[in-house]
Scaffold this active site. Structure first.
Site, mmCIF file in Angstrom:
data_model
loop_
_atom_site.group_PDB
_atom_site.id
_atom_site.type_symbol
_atom_site.label_atom_id
_atom_site.label_comp_id
_atom_site.label_asym_id
_atom_site.label_seq_id
_atom_site.Cartn_x
_atom_site.Cartn_y
_atom_site.Cartn_z
ATOM 1 N N TYR A 147 -6.831 -11.632 -13.836
ATOM 2 C CA TYR A 147 -7.008 -10.223 -14.185
ATOM 3 C C TYR A 147 -5.918 -9.774 -15.155
ATOM 4 O O TYR A 147 -6.199 -9.253 -16.233
ATOM 5 C CB TYR A 147 -6.965 -9.401 -12.903
ATOM 6 C CG TYR A 147 -7.183 -7.913 -13.062
ATOM 7 C CD1 TYR A 147 -8.456 -7.409 -13.320
ATOM 8 C CD2 TYR A 147 -6.130 -7.014 -12.913
ATOM 9 C CE1 TYR A 147 -8.673 -6.034 -13.433
ATOM 10 C CE2 TYR A 147 -6.329 -5.648 -13.030
ATOM 11 C CZ TYR A 147 -7.597 -5.154 -13.289
ATOM 12 O OH TYR A 147 -7.796 -3.795 -13.398
ATOM 13 N N GLY A 150 -6.144 -11.693 -18.372
ATOM 14 C CA GLY A 150 -7.413 -11.327 -19.016
ATOM 15 C C GLY A 150 -7.287 -9.983 -19.709
ATOM 16 O O GLY A 150 -7.697 -9.809 -20.869
ATOM 17 N N ASN A 176 -3.059 2.907 -10.575
ATOM 18 C CA ASN A 176 -3.926 3.043 -9.387
ATOM 19 C C ASN A 176 -4.603 4.405 -9.285
ATOM 20 O O ASN A 176 -3.934 5.436 -9.184
ATOM 21 C CB ASN A 176 -3.102 2.837 -8.107
ATOM 22 C CG ASN A 176 -2.572 1.427 -7.996
ATOM 23 O OD1 ASN A 176 -1.777 0.982 -8.828
ATOM 24 N ND2 ASN A 176 -3.012 0.712 -6.983
ATOM 25 N N GLY A 209 5.005 -2.908 3.970
ATOM 26 C CA GLY A 209 4.554 -1.603 3.469
ATOM 27 C C GLY A 209 5.594 -0.894 2.620
ATOM 28 O O GLY A 209 5.445 0.280 2.305
ATOM 29 N N GLN A 278 6.793 -2.691 -6.980
ATOM 30 C CA GLN A 278 6.931 -1.276 -7.357
ATOM 31 C C GLN A 278 6.064 -0.983 -8.573
ATOM 32 O O GLN A 278 5.823 -1.862 -9.401
ATOM 33 C CB GLN A 278 8.386 -0.942 -7.667
ATOM 34 C CG GLN A 278 8.993 -1.867 -8.709
ATOM 35 C CD GLN A 278 10.452 -1.546 -9.019
ATOM 36 O OE1 GLN A 278 11.014 -0.609 -8.480
ATOM 37 N NE2 GLN A 278 11.059 -2.314 -9.900
ATOM 38 N N ARG A 279 5.602 0.244 -8.669
ATOM 39 C CA ARG A 279 4.780 0.604 -9.824
ATOM 40 C C ARG A 279 4.773 2.131 -9.991
ATOM 41 O O ARG A 279 4.456 2.860 -9.056
ATOM 42 C CB ARG A 279 3.364 0.099 -9.621
ATOM 43 C CG ARG A 279 2.489 0.315 -10.827
ATOM 44 C CD ARG A 279 1.080 -0.145 -10.574
ATOM 45 N NE ARG A 279 0.957 -1.594 -10.543
ATOM 46 C CZ ARG A 279 -0.066 -2.216 -9.965
ATOM 47 N NH1 ARG A 279 -1.005 -1.543 -9.361
ATOM 48 N NH2 ARG A 279 -0.141 -3.524 -10.016
#
Ligand code: NAD
Ligand code: UDP
Length: 331
Positions: A147, A150, A176, A209, A278-279
């Site tokens: 992904y 790609g 997200n 989490g 992290q994002r």
């Protein structure tokens, strides 16, 4: 009154694609939705099928197709890790051959074409938050590479068609996003947690989490994408579109439990390999060039999303893949 356009939305029956189709149909444009229904079902677009300016074509974007259009939103691609890892070679083909096909069409018809890229081009980022100038930290041989790489190759193709053939492109890096019309069994964190909480099942935390994501409500995202498509030709991207509000996955789980008044308990499952720690999007460019920023906070968006899932008849949905990550929704 904007001029009426012929618009192709690949992946138009999917979560984000169906919202774009709806906006474009409501604006009166002539909309073609192209989708092979791999990770979606017709339910997302049944309300549009009776509209005279909407048309559905069941087709695989890796295969050639000739259509006469003015604009293309290239959204076709399995987006959930569960789905894109199911057939990784096909995922790479969808990104690369899908891009070549829509770019060829855009070159021939002089259409403007927008690529749905992703925050995954940054991989497991060591720069935080992520600006567009950051070149990323992707494992090219890992399980997410089909992904991530790609989508990176698709960005390359978009910029090469732009430089070599003058194709009018736009590239958005989507972070997200959640909201109504996500597939209930797509295995993504928001859909999983809400369904588990509504059913009173264990909430499946992968790892401890502590990894973070920044969640954007679909209406905000679609507004950002459309502004990018309609913006000046001098700003082609890539541009981050996402909500900078950053949460740990555990915080999300606790919020969903609180908002659904669920008795579900948290259970810890192994963290999938290469899961980014992290994002968070740096949206300076989107603010400056598109005058765009998100307006819907996580809790507000979750109210609408929980309401959507609580009214859904889950018997009408089949699991698109038998991937093991669906085990949690098999219980
Ligand atoms: P989704 O799975 O709901 O939608 C993808 C759509 O593409 C589905 O309708 C699927 O059937 C279709 N599709 C898949 N392979 C196809 C093929 N070979 N031919 C034709 N259609 C095909 O996912 P989504 O969340 O709506 O994502 C849409 C796009 O946005 C994807 O390109 C995804 O990579 C990108 N994106 C989404 C997010 C997010 O958080 N939702 C984040 C980053 C990028
Ligand atoms: N996740 C989780 N439980 C789930 C589904 C996902 O803890 O049931 C975690 C996953 O490991 C990741 C984050 O939630 O750290 C977001 O996962 P998702 O599949 O939604 O998308 P990603 O951002 O990883 O592509």
């Amino acid at each position: 009154m904007p001029s009426l356009k012929r618009i192709l939305v690949t992946g138009g029956a999917g979560f984000l694609g169906s919202h774009i189709c709806e906006r474009m149909v409501d604006e009166g444009h002539d909309v073609i939705c192209l989708d092979n229904l791999f990770t979606s079902q017709k339910q997302n677009i049944t309300h549009l099928l009776t509209r005279p300016n909407f048309e559905f074509i069941r087709h695989d974007v890796t295969r050639d197709i000739w259509l006469e259009v003015d604009e293309i939103y290239n959204m076709a691609c399995p987006a959930s890790p569960v789905h894109y890892q199911y057939n990784p070679i096909k995922t790479m083909k969808v990104s690369v051959m899908g891009a070549i096909n829509v770019l060829g069409m855009a070159k021939r018809t002089r259409a403007k074409v927008l690529q749905a890229s992703t925050s995954e081009v940054y991989g497991d980022p060591d720069v935080h938050p992520q600006p567009e100038s950051y070149r990323g930290n992707v494992n090219p041989i890992g399980i997410r590479a089909c992904y991530d790489e790609g989508k990176r190759a698709a960005e390359t193709l978009f910029f090469d068609y732009h430089r070599s053939n003058g194709v009018n492109i736009r590239v958005v890096r989507i972070f997200n996003t959640y909201g109504p019309r996500m597939h209930p069994f797509d295995g993504r964190v928001v859909s999983n947690f809400i369904i588990q909480a509504l059913k009173g099942e264990d909430i499946t935390l992968y790892g401890d989490g502590s990894q973070t994501r920044s969640f954007c409500y679909v209406d905000d995202l679609v507004e950002g994408i459309i502004r990018m498509m309609n913006g000046p030709d001098s700003f082609i991207g890539p541009v981050n579109i996402g909500n900078p509000g950053e949460f740990t996955i555990k915080q999300l789980a606790e919020l969903v439990i609180k908002m659904t008044k669920s008795k579900s308990k948290l259970v810890k499952l192994p963290l999938p390999k290469d899961d980014p720690t992290q994002r968070q999007p740096d949206i300076t460019l989107a603010k400056k060039h598109l005058k765009w920023e998100p307006t819907i906070a996580l809790e507000q968006g979750l109210v609408k999303t929980i309401d959507y899932f609580s009214k859904l008849d889950l018997r009408q949905f089949r699991k698109p893949t038998d991937h093991t990550a669906h085990k949690s929704s098999n219980r």
